[in-house]
Design a protein around this motif. Structure first.
Motif, PDB file in Angstrom:
ATOM      1  N   ARG A  28      84.202 -28.736  60.800  1.00  0.00           N
ATOM      2  CA  ARG A  28      83.379 -28.521  61.976  1.00  0.00           C
ATOM      3  C   ARG A  28      81.898 -28.780  61.694  1.00  0.00           C
ATOM      4  O   ARG A  28      81.167 -29.261  62.555  1.00  0.00           O
ATOM      5  N   GLU A  31      80.691 -32.231  62.429  1.00  0.00           N
ATOM      6  CA  GLU A  31      80.835 -32.802  63.767  1.00  0.00           C
ATOM      7  C   GLU A  31      79.525 -33.287  64.366  1.00  0.00           C
ATOM      8  O   GLU A  31      79.481 -34.340  65.005  1.00  0.00           O
ATOM      9  N   ARG A  35      78.884 -37.037  65.663  1.00  0.00           N
ATOM     10  CA  ARG A  35      78.569 -37.279  67.065  1.00  0.00           C
ATOM     11  C   ARG A  35      77.274 -38.075  67.211  1.00  0.00           C
ATOM     12  O   ARG A  35      77.162 -38.988  68.023  1.00  0.00           O
ATOM     13  N   MET A 224      86.985 -38.345  68.006  1.00  0.00           N
ATOM     14  CA  MET A 224      85.976 -38.270  69.072  1.00  0.00           C
ATOM     15  C   MET A 224      85.982 -39.494  69.985  1.00  0.00           C
ATOM     16  O   MET A 224      85.689 -39.373  71.160  1.00  0.00           O
TER      17      MET A 224
END
Lengths: 434, 434
Positions: A28, A31, A35, A224
């Motif tokens: 996590r 991320e 992104r 994603m």
């Protein structure tokens, strides 16, 4: 040392622990960065790719060398041994033959009730293949992605793979890619490469499906962009389960377990057997064969953390544990492997008999090396021709056929509160005048 | 008013704008909440579900009424009109027949070279179907998910759907679900329902595949649990494209466009035609038919924002635009629809001829109503039996067959730096003694 455990309960606990080893909170924390990379590449294209290569990988890329030129690709053939080229060619021939078996075919059925229905199967136009970097070339990853795409005539087969410090790609990878049908190669890795394939840049084409394993950044990026493009499945950590009875050869079983463990310190190598004597010899053999292994410490780590032998009461219990675990690779080294295989509900690929080690599948056997891990074989399938195809249903109703179902259609549409939908039927029936 | 535009360039610009309408930054702002819901349900199970129903939906749930009882399910049959039950039964029969066509079958080939290879297709054990709530019951969403799952004998077909303020579910939904093969129903909606299906709770079983459309929270949740479970595809906003020539009936074409627009203020309804006269009559008809529509303002909004008619030079240009857009629903209302359909590369479902409006597919036609939107038909397929199946490759090599490829295997394994993999072959060849 490869532990030996007994009893279903302990085996189940161990299997659950191994299944869950990838569920990492560390994921996590990455991320936000992934992104950001995706967004920047989407908006800035090539410029972002060069920036990230510089910043994140400390490997400056030159734009004009991003796509490998024909002369680099040609030269690669001069840089590899003849016997390797022959082995690659053999693998390509054999795999292509496998992937061409029973490719889903479009069909239409013209029925007696004046209804025609069918399915249209089509390849995607552009596939994007990710091939991880590393100190040794991952040839099987190239072959197992490119050959199924080529077998169904995907027009553009685009490969991305991270270059070394000199912005070079291993010539063995380049030859394998060309033999397997890759149409263009870009030296680029990580989340930026996935972003480039998903959104397209000035240099790199946007594709429709992205496949292939990678590190945590690549896996996160694939997850994603899923929805913008299709993906094979989120890659995880590899696992092998062998079910063996007294017919199995413990020396070979030990080698198979090590062939799994040497791949990754997180790789899981599991043996289930009702034969306690076999278990002991395998345990001993693993230790012995490990002694001469060039990456001994590495392989020992996987064996210690994610390897074990479970002595089960019988083969039925072994099957039960296998279905509970849903292994990536399942090898049935038992006297009647076909019979036993009928009871298997979940496995990425199944290897039958004592002379079918998983290594066969990794290169030549057609079972693919890109298989669902961490129990995802419960719902996911190996990379194959279907990964690069999609289907559309087709229907045609004659006026008479439409008339026959028109009342039911109008009732259903009205029930859903869709008056224009009902009208689209009513107006036609009026027009037919019968 | 439905705009008429001319020229490929403008049509392409409009199509791109419509394709991109779902890429909404608002989505991202909801991610944190959805992630929190997923995590809390994963850790706390039923308790979290009840908490969120209370807090987010202001609809207190009672645990003992979460799963619908047999008596509630039975009673639903008394609450719906006989003609609706008949229509549902007809839809189930017809859809089941469609979904049973050409279900992928396992196969094994025993080859002359002593190699056996094949594929094993199996249904998942548990499917989770999401059915959105709303003022009218979405029967087609129930049928198009449950029937393909039932057609291939998925053992547990679990449906979740949000209840009304009295913790009740529309009896029409309950009857459709039972007729279509759903095995258990829970009154629960939103991201919490997706979390419950993905991770399991004390009351709700963990499933392997989650399908079905939903609002932005449901769609985000499905995307986030992808990897823990399989999903059909991230749902988007619906679009219909009609290609019509002078053979088409403008009154019917107008009704079809409205049947699309009435579904959602974001629904896209597009007509491509080389016939300028047809375009004008359709435009007029849309306005006229809209006047009497009970949700006029609603449908007008969709028409104004995401509807248009493009006059194209010829049908080839229309096909080009369709392949560029990759519509969810594609209707070919032209004189030779089968011929034209051969040129279609990307579409969720194809409706051929003037008497096959998309409404046929939504309920009975077998084309499914759960189709890839927003251009995802480029890689994604409609929900069907394959959505609930997975496959495993199987291989068996005899000692002689392994021997034949053993040199190639060892070269490839050594090239990849995997000595134990090479050993797993070498040790077997030694043992065979030939």
């Amino acid at each position: 040392m490869l532990r030996i455990i007994t009893g279903q309960a302990e085996a189940r606990t161990e299997l659950r622990r191994i299944s869950d080893r990838a569920r990492d909170d560390e994921i996590r924390s990455k991320e936000a960065l992934v992104r950001e990379i995706l967004e920047t590449v989407r908006l800035q294209g090539d410029r972002a790719i060069l920036d990230y290569a510089d910043k994140l990988e400390q490997r400056p890329l030159e734009l004009q060398r991003l796509r490998l030129s024909g002369s680099v690709l040609d030269a690669a053939y001069q840089q590899i041994p003849k016997e390797l080229l022959d082995a690659i060619k053999l693998a390509c021939r054999q795999l292509e033959e496998f992937y061409r078996q029973r490719v889903p075919k479009s069909w239409v059925q013209f029925r007696e009730d004046d209804v025609a229905w069918g399915k249209r199967y089509l390849p995607v136009q552009r596939a994007g293949l990710y091939v991880p970097g590393g100190t040794t070339p991952s040839l099987s990853t190239v072959l197992m992605q490119a050959i199924p795409a080529k077998a169904i005539n995907v027009e553009q087969i685009v490969m991305v793979t991270p270059p070394d410090a000199q912005q070079r790609i291993d010539p063995r990878i380049l030859v394998a890619a060309q033999e397997a049908g890759v149409t263009e190669i870009y030296c680029l890795g990580g989340a930026a490469a996935i972003a480039a394939l998903a959104f397209g840049t000035e240099t790199i084409p946007k594709v429709e499906v992205i496949t292939g394993p990678g590190d945590i950044y690549v896996t996160l990026a694939k997850k994603m962009v899923y929805g913008t493009v299709g993906i094979d499945f989120p890659a995880g950590v590899s696992d092998l389960m062998i079910i063996a009875d007294s017919e199995a050869n413990p020396i070979q079983v030990a080698a198979d377990l090590l062939a799994q463990a040497e791949q990754d310190t997180s790789a899981a190598a599991i043996l289930l057997t009702p034969d306690a004597q076999l278990a002991e010899i395998v345990q001993e053999q693993v230790s012995q064969q490990l002694q001469h292994h060039p990456q001994r410490i590495f392989a020992e780590k996987a064996i210690a953390h994610y390897g074990f032998i479970a002595i089960v009461d019988n083969l039925e219990e072994a099957v039960e544990l296998a279905n509970h675990f849903a292994p990536q690779y399942l090898a049935l080294q038992v006297s009647d492997p076909w019979e036993l295989s009928k009871q298997i509900r979940h496995a990425g690929a199944i290897f039958l008999g004592n002379s079918t080690p998983k290594v066969v599948g990794d290169y030549l056997g057609g079972s693919s090396a890109i298989l669902p891990t961490s129990g995802t074989a419960r719902y996911a399938s190996t990379v194959g021709v279907e990964t690069f195809m999609k289907q559309a249903n087709m229907i045609e109703y004659s006026p008479a056929a439409l008339k026959k179902i028109s009342s039911a259609l109008q009732i259903l549409a009205q029930t859903e509160g869709l008056p224009a939908a009902a009208d689209s039927i009513r107006l036609r029936i009026l027009d037919f005048g019968f």
